[in-house]
Every structure is written in C-alpha cells, then in structure tokens.
Design a protein around this motif. Sequence first.
Motif, mmCIF file in Angstrom:
data_model
loop_
_atom_site.group_PDB
_atom_site.id
_atom_site.type_symbol
_atom_site.label_atom_id
_atom_site.label_comp_id
_atom_site.label_asym_id
_atom_site.label_seq_id
_atom_site.Cartn_x
_atom_site.Cartn_y
_atom_site.Cartn_z
ATOM 1 N N VAL A 10 -3.069 5.449 16.077
ATOM 2 C CA VAL A 10 -1.720 5.347 15.515
ATOM 3 C C VAL A 10 -1.259 6.732 15.073
ATOM 4 N N HIS A 11 -0.053 7.090 15.492
ATOM 5 C CA HIS A 11 0.627 8.292 15.004
ATOM 6 C C HIS A 11 1.640 7.801 13.976
ATOM 7 N N LEU A 12 1.441 8.174 12.722
ATOM 8 C CA LEU A 12 2.269 7.646 11.631
ATOM 9 C C LEU A 12 3.119 8.744 11.008
ATOM 10 N N GLU A 13 4.421 8.464 10.958
ATOM 11 C CA GLU A 13 5.347 9.334 10.209
ATOM 12 C C GLU A 13 5.573 8.628 8.876
ATOM 13 N N ILE A 14 4.907 9.094 7.824
ATOM 14 C CA ILE A 14 5.018 8.353 6.555
ATOM 15 C C ILE A 14 6.339 8.642 5.854
ATOM 16 N N THR A 15 6.943 9.776 6.203
ATOM 17 C CA THR A 15 8.260 10.089 5.624
ATOM 18 C C THR A 15 9.085 10.950 6.574
ATOM 19 N N THR A 16 10.401 10.892 6.378
ATOM 20 C CA THR A 16 11.291 11.806 7.121
ATOM 21 C C THR A 16 11.713 12.972 6.223
ATOM 22 N N GLY A 67 4.473 13.080 12.569
ATOM 23 C CA GLY A 67 5.846 12.589 12.596
ATOM 24 C C GLY A 67 6.791 13.536 13.299
ATOM 25 N N ASN A 68 8.060 13.109 13.357
ATOM 26 C CA ASN A 68 9.106 13.918 13.989
ATOM 27 C C ASN A 68 9.916 14.701 12.977
ATOM 28 N N TYR A 69 10.108 14.107 11.801
ATOM 29 C CA TYR A 69 11.145 14.633 10.910
ATOM 30 C C TYR A 69 10.635 15.010 9.524
ATOM 31 N N GLY A 70 9.415 14.647 9.188
ATOM 32 C CA GLY A 70 8.998 14.860 7.794
ATOM 33 C C GLY A 70 7.602 15.420 7.680
ATOM 34 N N ASP A 71 7.178 15.656 6.432
ATOM 35 C CA ASP A 71 5.836 16.175 6.199
ATOM 36 C C ASP A 71 5.074 15.194 5.312
ATOM 37 N N PRO A 72 3.896 14.768 5.748
ATOM 38 C CA PRO A 72 3.187 13.721 4.995
ATOM 39 C C PRO A 72 2.826 14.108 3.562
ATOM 40 N N ILE A 73 2.767 15.395 3.251
ATOM 41 C CA ILE A 73 2.385 15.751 1.879
ATOM 42 C C ILE A 73 3.531 15.515 0.898
ATOM 43 N N VAL A 74 4.722 15.217 1.427
ATOM 44 C CA VAL A 74 5.886 15.024 0.573
ATOM 45 C C VAL A 74 6.047 13.554 0.152
ATOM 46 N N ALA A 75 5.491 12.621 0.932
ATOM 47 C CA ALA A 75 5.653 11.196 0.597
ATOM 48 C C ALA A 75 4.880 10.860 -0.679
ATOM 49 N N THR A 76 5.460 10.004 -1.508
ATOM 50 C CA THR A 76 4.866 9.679 -2.819
ATOM 51 C C THR A 76 3.460 9.101 -2.677
ATOM 52 N N ASP A 77 3.259 8.179 -1.716
ATOM 53 C CA ASP A 77 2.013 7.398 -1.701
ATOM 54 C C ASP A 77 0.984 7.883 -0.679
ATOM 55 N N THR A 78 1.126 9.080 -0.141
ATOM 56 C CA THR A 78 0.224 9.506 0.944
ATOM 57 C C THR A 78 -1.256 9.379 0.573
ATOM 58 N N LEU A 79 -1.640 9.833 -0.606
ATOM 59 C CA LEU A 79 -3.055 9.782 -0.985
ATOM 60 C C LEU A 79 -3.547 8.334 -1.049
ATOM 61 N N GLU A 80 -2.742 7.460 -1.658
ATOM 62 C CA GLU A 80 -3.131 6.047 -1.768
ATOM 63 C C GLU A 80 -3.206 5.384 -0.383
ATOM 64 N N VAL A 81 -2.298 5.789 0.488
ATOM 65 C CA VAL A 81 -2.280 5.234 1.853
ATOM 66 C C VAL A 81 -3.545 5.664 2.600
ATOM 67 N N LEU A 82 -3.911 6.928 2.453
ATOM 68 C CA LEU A 82 -5.132 7.414 3.116
ATOM 69 C C LEU A 82 -6.350 6.655 2.583
ATOM 70 N N ARG A 83 -6.373 6.441 1.269
ATOM 71 C CA ARG A 83 -7.512 5.707 0.672
ATOM 72 C C ARG A 83 -7.553 4.268 1.168
ATOM 73 N N TYR A 84 -6.382 3.663 1.336
ATOM 74 C CA TYR A 84 -6.307 2.283 1.859
ATOM 75 C C TYR A 84 -6.917 2.209 3.265
ATOM 76 N N PHE A 85 -6.517 3.143 4.134
ATOM 77 C CA PHE A 85 -7.066 3.147 5.500
ATOM 78 C C PHE A 85 -8.579 3.384 5.450
ATOM 79 N N ARG A 86 -9.003 4.317 4.618
ATOM 80 C CA ARG A 86 -10.427 4.669 4.541
ATOM 81 C C ARG A 86 -11.267 3.488 4.061
ATOM 82 N N ARG A 87 -10.720 2.765 3.046
ATOM 83 C CA ARG A 87 -11.449 1.602 2.498
ATOM 84 C C ARG A 87 -11.634 0.530 3.576
ATOM 85 N N LEU A 88 -10.599 0.323 4.377
ATOM 86 C CA LEU A 88 -10.681 -0.745 5.388
ATOM 87 C C LEU A 88 -11.537 -0.348 6.579
ATOM 88 N N ASN A 89 -11.594 0.964 6.855
ATOM 89 C CA ASN A 89 -12.311 1.405 8.055
ATOM 90 C C ASN A 89 -13.004 2.749 7.789
#
Length: 359
Positions: A10-16, A67-89
């Motif tokens: 999956v290629h994910l654009e978490i924010t624009t 992503g095409n338009y944004g930078d993942p370090i700017v999205a509010t929940d990036t760290l929590e999202v990464l932890r969610y993916f890591r916990r599941l897999n």
Amino acid sequence: MYSSNQITTVHLEITTKCNASCPMCLRTVLGGKINPHLPLTELKLADIETIFPATFVQQLKRIYLCGNYGDPIVATDTLEVLRYFRRLNPQLRLELFTNGSARNEQWWHDVAQVVTLCHFGIDGLEDTNHIYRRGTKWTILMRNIQAYIAAGGAAHWDYLVFRHNEHQVEPARELSQKLGFRSFQLKKTGRFFSNQKAVVKDQQEVHSAEGELEYFLEMPLDPKYLNPSLAREEALVHEYGSLRAYLEKTRVTCKVAAEKSVYVSGEGLVFPCCWTANQLYPWYREPESGDIWALVKQLPNGLRSLDARQSSLCEIVDGPFFQKLIPAGWERPTFASGKIFACAKTCGQEFDPFRAQFT
Ligand SMILES: C[S@@+](CC[C@H](N)C(=O)[O-])C[C@H]1O[C@@H](n2cnc3c(N)ncnc32)[C@H](O)[C@@H]1O
Ligand code: SF4
Ligand code: SF4
C-alpha cells in the motif's frame, strides 16, 4: 488488474498538507501559492482503522507513507498510525518519505522505534537544499536526522539533481556517510516535462506566494545527471512524429498490477497508483476535467465510490474502476477515444521518465 486478496503493498498519502513548497510538486503552483483545487486534509487514526482492518493489514508485506501532495510528518496521527500497523503486523515493511524538516527530536526518536526505513528528500547542502525544498530549514532537518539515526532509525538519502546542486553530489554523499545514512541515491527528475504539451522542457519557473516569477529551476549541465528517458525525446519524435504520437501508440504495462500495489489518498480515495490519483487536482487544468475525471464520473457515486471510508477498500479494488474502467483505458487506440495519458506516460514501452530517474 488484480483482486483485493492479492494486494501486498500500500502506498498511503496520510495528508495533503506540507511544511514545504517544492516547485515541481502539484501541491503548489510552481512553488508559490497553494494549488487552489487541492483539498487540504489528513487521515486520522480512526479513518485508518476503518480503511485498513486487521485482516487486510495482515495480508500486506509493505506500507509506505509518501503521497502526491503532502508530507507524512505533518499529519497529526502519523506516529499512532505507524504503531497501529506495526501492532497488527510485526513483519511489515513500514517506510516514510519526507523532507524531514518538521517535528521535534522526541517524535523522531519515537518514529525510529517503529519504521523499517525513512527516505529523506534532501536536494543539496545547507546553502542549496531550500532552492528546491522551499520552506525547509537545514538546522531543523539536521537535528531531526541526528535524533532519528541516534535512536537506531535506518535512513536513506534521495538527492534530486539540478543545475544549482550538481556540484554538491559528492560532498552530500560524504555527509550522508558521516551522519550514518545506510544509503544514498541520486534522482534524475523526470519532471522537466509539460504534461499539457507533451514536450520536454529544460527549465521551470518558480513563483512566489503572490504568483510572481522568482527564479528558474534548470536541468543539470553534466549529461550523466540527465534523465535518460527525457533525453530520448528527439529520437522518439524522429520515429513517431511527436512524443504525443508515441504515447498514443505505446502498449501499457501496468507497474502496480505487476507489483500488486494500491494507492490510498489523503481523502481516503483508493486508486491503483499515485500517477492516476494525481490527475484529480492538477492546478493547471479546469477542476474535474481530464481523462481520470471522465472515468470517475462513470461511477455510481462519482469520486465517493472510491472513498474507503464509505465502501471497503477491497470492494473498491474488486469494483468497476479497477477491474474495467482503468484497464479499458490502456487498450484504447487514441487519447480522444479514452486512452489514459498518465498510463501511457508512466507505463509505456520506450519512454519511462519515472524509472529512468534511478538509472
Ligand atoms: C509529493 S512527495 C511526498 C512525500 C514527501 N513530502 C517528500 O517530499 O518526500 C512524493 C515524492 O516525490 C518526490 N519528488 C518531489 N519533487 C520531485 C521531482 N521534481 N522529481 C522527482 N521526485 C520528486 C519526493 O522526494 C517524494 O519522494
Ligand atoms: S516536501 Fe514533498 S509534499 Fe512537500 S512540497 Fe515537497 S514534494 Fe511536495
Ligand atoms: S499509471 Fe496506469 S498503467 Fe501505470 S501503474 Fe498507474 S494504473 Fe497502472
């Protein structure tokens, strides 16, 4: 194309949204004012939990936040999202692509505990990086990289070569080693290209936030730094009459069909790839025009039919956009009859400015 149960990447654009304004990125008009068509938005942890249920995350091998338009370090929940993916897999490859110039040292320390690799886009040294990475600050970037690498994070440096930084490639490579990067890659951008005219351009205007010309970005002088696909323009024009005529004729071999990868945008929209998705909001065209919009408008609920917060990602992938409309657009004989321009340009046989960046 593929069925949803075959997807591994999956290629994910978490924010624009972004802290920078790079002139060849479609989020701004030539590095100046923000693209007026672009919805500025981000996916929160709750959205991610809806879009990516456990069973789906567990079938994946790799998720990368780019992503095409944004930078993942700017999205509010990036760290929590990464932890969610890591916990599941726990085996998943988790990667970030960033300009690196936002967030504090603690955040970078924490990210290092969860990602597999971070790709930093750094196009020069202290006196040049901001010429392309407009709005970034070298001191913040260096501080963040040091915090990330000191915390055990694996780092990769991507260096876009332009005329203004071609003399710094070797010093930058040395700096990457000194800082502890694992790898360093030159990128010969394929974006000295006009999609509207289907011609190569050797410079690009850079505008201020007020829309005034500030300076030009230019191709490197040294031929070894030129994108080999763009350099083929003359030969293709000679053979086919024009680049557009070549693009109309070329057979399309879909990159993401081969790699079983899917793209999710900052609005939660599911597309095969970033190249088709970035045709939603080019600032240089009328809103909702162009070949991708023509396909989207054939869906029962238009763009909302591709929203993974309303239907499941798997239903969208197994539905008409992926299975019929996009593949049919590879086979059409002309652009006028519906051949998809982005597909011909990205996945054709003799002109591949994306892949050629890395050669
Ligand atoms: C829109 S950015 C999103 C990720 C992040 N903001 C970043 O810049 O790394 C997607 C990718 O495009 C790359 N990129 C930006 N300008 C480019 C250019 N002129 N040519 C090739 N790649 C470019 C970025 O370095 C990044 O790898
Ligand atoms: S850092 Fe990435 S998203 Fe931000 S403007 Fe540059 S290329 Fe675009
Ligand atoms: S641009 Fe078209 S052909 Fe290429 S990866 Fe995307 S959908 Fe497939």
